[in-house]
Design an enzyme around this catalytic site. Structure first.
Site, PDB file in Angstrom:
ATOM      1  N   ASN A   1       0.799  -1.223   0.000  1.00 49.95           N
ATOM      2  CA  ASN A   1       0.000   0.000   0.000  1.00 49.95           C
ATOM      3  C   ASN A   1       0.836   1.280   0.000  1.00 49.95           C
ATOM      4  O   ASN A   1       0.348   2.333  -0.398  1.00 49.95           O
ATOM      5  CB  ASN A   1      -0.928  -0.027   1.234  1.00 49.95           C
TER       6      ASN A   1
ATOM      7  N   TYR B   1       3.113   9.589 -11.387  1.00 45.82           N
ATOM      8  CA  TYR B   1       2.142   8.920 -10.507  1.00 45.82           C
ATOM      9  C   TYR B   1       1.208   7.996 -11.299  1.00 45.82           C
ATOM     10  O   TYR B   1       1.160   6.793 -11.025  1.00 45.82           O
ATOM     11  CB  TYR B   1       1.371   9.956  -9.685  1.00 45.82           C
TER      12      TYR B   1
ATOM     13  N   LYS C   1       1.043   3.788 -11.366  1.00 46.56           N
ATOM     14  CA  LYS C   1      -0.155   3.009 -11.035  1.00 46.56           C
ATOM     15  C   LYS C   1      -0.596   2.117 -12.217  1.00 46.56           C
ATOM     16  O   LYS C   1      -1.168   1.051 -12.006  1.00 46.56           O
ATOM     17  CB  LYS C   1      -1.285   3.926 -10.553  1.00 46.56           C
TER      18      LYS C   1
HETATM   19  P1  NAD Z   1      -0.467   8.649   3.049  1.00 46.37           P
HETATM   20  O1  NAD Z   1       0.549   9.618   2.586  1.00 46.37           O
HETATM   21  O2  NAD Z   1      -1.444   9.040   4.107  1.00 46.37           O
HETATM   22  O3  NAD Z   1       0.263   7.292   3.524  1.00 46.37           O
HETATM   23  C1  NAD Z   1       1.328   6.773   2.789  1.00 46.37           C
HETATM   24  C2  NAD Z   1       1.956   5.633   3.521  1.00 46.37           C
HETATM   25  O4  NAD Z   1       3.083   5.216   2.758  1.00 46.37           O
HETATM   26  C3  NAD Z   1       2.459   5.984   4.917  1.00 46.37           C
HETATM   27  O5  NAD Z   1       2.149   4.952   5.810  1.00 46.37           O
HETATM   28  C4  NAD Z   1       3.974   6.080   4.744  1.00 46.37           C
HETATM   29  O6  NAD Z   1       4.688   5.589   5.862  1.00 46.37           O
HETATM   30  C5  NAD Z   1       4.230   5.170   3.565  1.00 46.37           C
HETATM   31  N1  NAD Z   1       5.404   5.637   2.847  1.00 46.37           N
HETATM   32  C6  NAD Z   1       5.573   6.839   2.237  1.00 46.37           C
HETATM   33  N2  NAD Z   1       6.826   6.915   1.747  1.00 46.37           N
HETATM   34  C7  NAD Z   1       7.446   5.735   2.058  1.00 46.37           C
HETATM   35  C8  NAD Z   1       8.738   5.209   1.820  1.00 46.37           C
HETATM   36  N3  NAD Z   1       9.677   5.886   1.149  1.00 46.37           N
HETATM   37  N4  NAD Z   1       9.019   3.972   2.288  1.00 46.37           N
HETATM   38  C9  NAD Z   1       8.105   3.260   2.947  1.00 46.37           C
HETATM   39  N5  NAD Z   1       6.856   3.699   3.207  1.00 46.37           N
HETATM   40  C10 NAD Z   1       6.544   4.926   2.752  1.00 46.37           C
HETATM   41  O7  NAD Z   1      -1.208   8.167   1.743  1.00 46.37           O
HETATM   42  P2  NAD Z   1      -2.624   7.473   1.458  1.00 46.37           P
HETATM   43  O8  NAD Z   1      -3.483   8.495   0.841  1.00 46.37           O
HETATM   44  O9  NAD Z   1      -3.095   6.691   2.601  1.00 46.37           O
HETATM   45  O10 NAD Z   1      -2.159   6.509   0.275  1.00 46.37           O
HETATM   46  C11 NAD Z   1      -1.945   5.122   0.436  1.00 46.37           C
HETATM   47  C12 NAD Z   1      -1.983   4.490  -0.937  1.00 46.37           C
HETATM   48  O11 NAD Z   1      -3.233   4.776  -1.543  1.00 46.37           O
HETATM   49  C13 NAD Z   1      -0.914   5.001  -1.902  1.00 46.37           C
HETATM   50  O12 NAD Z   1      -0.420   3.927  -2.655  1.00 46.37           O
HETATM   51  C14 NAD Z   1      -1.688   5.981  -2.777  1.00 46.37           C
HETATM   52  O13 NAD Z   1      -1.097   6.106  -4.049  1.00 46.37           O
HETATM   53  C15 NAD Z   1      -3.035   5.306  -2.844  1.00 46.37           C
HETATM   54  N6  NAD Z   1      -4.161   6.177  -3.212  1.00 46.37           N
HETATM   55  C16 NAD Z   1      -4.582   7.166  -2.382  1.00 46.37           C
HETATM   56  C17 NAD Z   1      -5.685   7.949  -2.751  1.00 46.37           C
HETATM   57  C18 NAD Z   1      -6.214   9.057  -1.878  1.00 46.37           C
HETATM   58  O14 NAD Z   1      -7.107   9.795  -2.317  1.00 46.37           O
HETATM   59  N7  NAD Z   1      -5.748   9.217  -0.650  1.00 46.37           N
HETATM   60  C19 NAD Z   1      -6.313   7.722  -3.975  1.00 46.37           C
HETATM   61  C20 NAD Z   1      -5.853   6.691  -4.793  1.00 46.37           C
HETATM   62  C21 NAD Z   1      -4.776   5.911  -4.398  1.00 46.37           C
END
Ligand code: NAD
Length: 247
Positions: A90, A155, A159
């Site tokens: 994730n 990005y 994906k």
């Molecule tokens: P967030 O920034 O709140 O959390 C990201 C997580 O990734 C954190 O736990 C962080 O520790 C970890 N992370 C970041 N950089 C890292 C690194 N270099 N090494 C290890 N871990 C690392 O983001 P989120 O919104 O919860 O996103 C989680 C996933 O969901 C991602 O893959 C994101 O692309 C995807 N996503 C999010 C959304 C949204 O609207 N929030 C939409 C589509 C997809």
């Protein structure tokens, strides 16, 4: 009906946002949960938050781009718990800049975490899952993996690669009873979205036919279903969980 009892689940990017909600949801459904984060402090903070909620989870902060380090941590977890049943890839970062303002290093940084790290963790768990006669690998994709995005090209490109990795590994690993699926979230209320001003949020909601921004729980529930035996004949899918948003 869903029960992850006796299942050991690793969730990368489990310290906040969507990942933290997956940790909570899997724990509430009886899995033994191990979260991965990028730093010691954030991992300890997440474990402390969960402890206050009565949830006891384990945590690690390996460098996801160092295969040897990942291999070592995965072995340690397998030795400690006896098996690894579920891996949720994730962790991810996004981007928004126009191509002229994006350096090749920016592009590589996104691919490193969103794609290469996913390859590393998946490669490291597969031998244990094969030995255990099965497992589940789940990946966080995004709605931009279907429609692209008019900025931050790294990005959406990353994906699209997540979907390719998902569908291909599903076909390679199905004979070993290892299912591989992805969830493609729409716009989800994590810290970044919650901090946007009302003037930005309201027009955004108008673009989502279901009439609201998604909650982390909406995504965690989709992961829970795909991780469970209820999804035992589902592999190689990218499940869109986006309220029919087409941004
Ligand atoms: P967030 O920034 O709140 O959390 C990201 C997580 O990734 C954190 O736990 C962080 O520790 C970890 N992370 C970041 N950089 C890292 C690194 N270099 N090494 C290890 N871990 C690392 O983001 P989120 O919104 O919860 O996103 C989680 C996933 O969901 C991602 O893959 C994101 O692309 C995807 N996503 C999010 C959304 C949204 O609207 N929030 C939409 C589509 C997809």
């Amino acid at each position: 009906m869903i029960d992850l009892k006796n299942k050991v689940a690793i969730i990368t990017g489990g310290t906040r946002g969507i990942g933290l909600e997956i940790v909570r949801t899997f724990y509430e459904n009886n899995a033994k949960v191990i979260l991965f984060g990028s730093r010691k402090e954030t991992v300890e903070k997440a474990i402390e938050t969960l402890k206050k909620e009565g949830k006891d989870v384990d945590g690690y902060y390996p460098n996801l781009n160092n295969y040897e380090e990942i291999e070592k941590v995965i072995k340690e977890i397998n030795d400690k718990y006896g098996h690894i049943d579920i891996l949720v890839n994730n962790a991810g970062i996004s981007a928004n800049s126009k191509i002229e303002d994006t350096t090749s290093a920016d592009f590589t940084k996104i691919m490193d975490l969103n794609v290469n790290a996913m390859f590393n963790t998946s490669k490291a768990v597969v031998p244990y899952m094969k030995k255990n006669n099965g497992g589940v690998i789940l990946n966080t994709s995004s709605m931009v993996s279907i429609y692209g995005q008019p900025s931050g090209v790294g990005y959406p490109a990353s994906k699209f690669a997540v979907n390719g990795l998902t569908k291909s590994l599903a076909r390679e690993l199905a004979p070993f009873n290892i299912r591989v699926n992805a969830v493609a979230p729409g716009i989800i209320k994590t810290d970044m979205v919650s901090s946007l001003p009302k003037e930005v949020i309201e027009p955004l909601i108008k673009t989502i036919p279901i009439g609201r921004i998604g909650e982390p729980k909406d995504i965690a529930n989709a992961f829970l279903f795909l991780a469970s035996d209820m999804a035992s004949y589902i592999t190689g899918v990218v499940l869109q969980v986006d309220g029919a948003a087409r941004n």
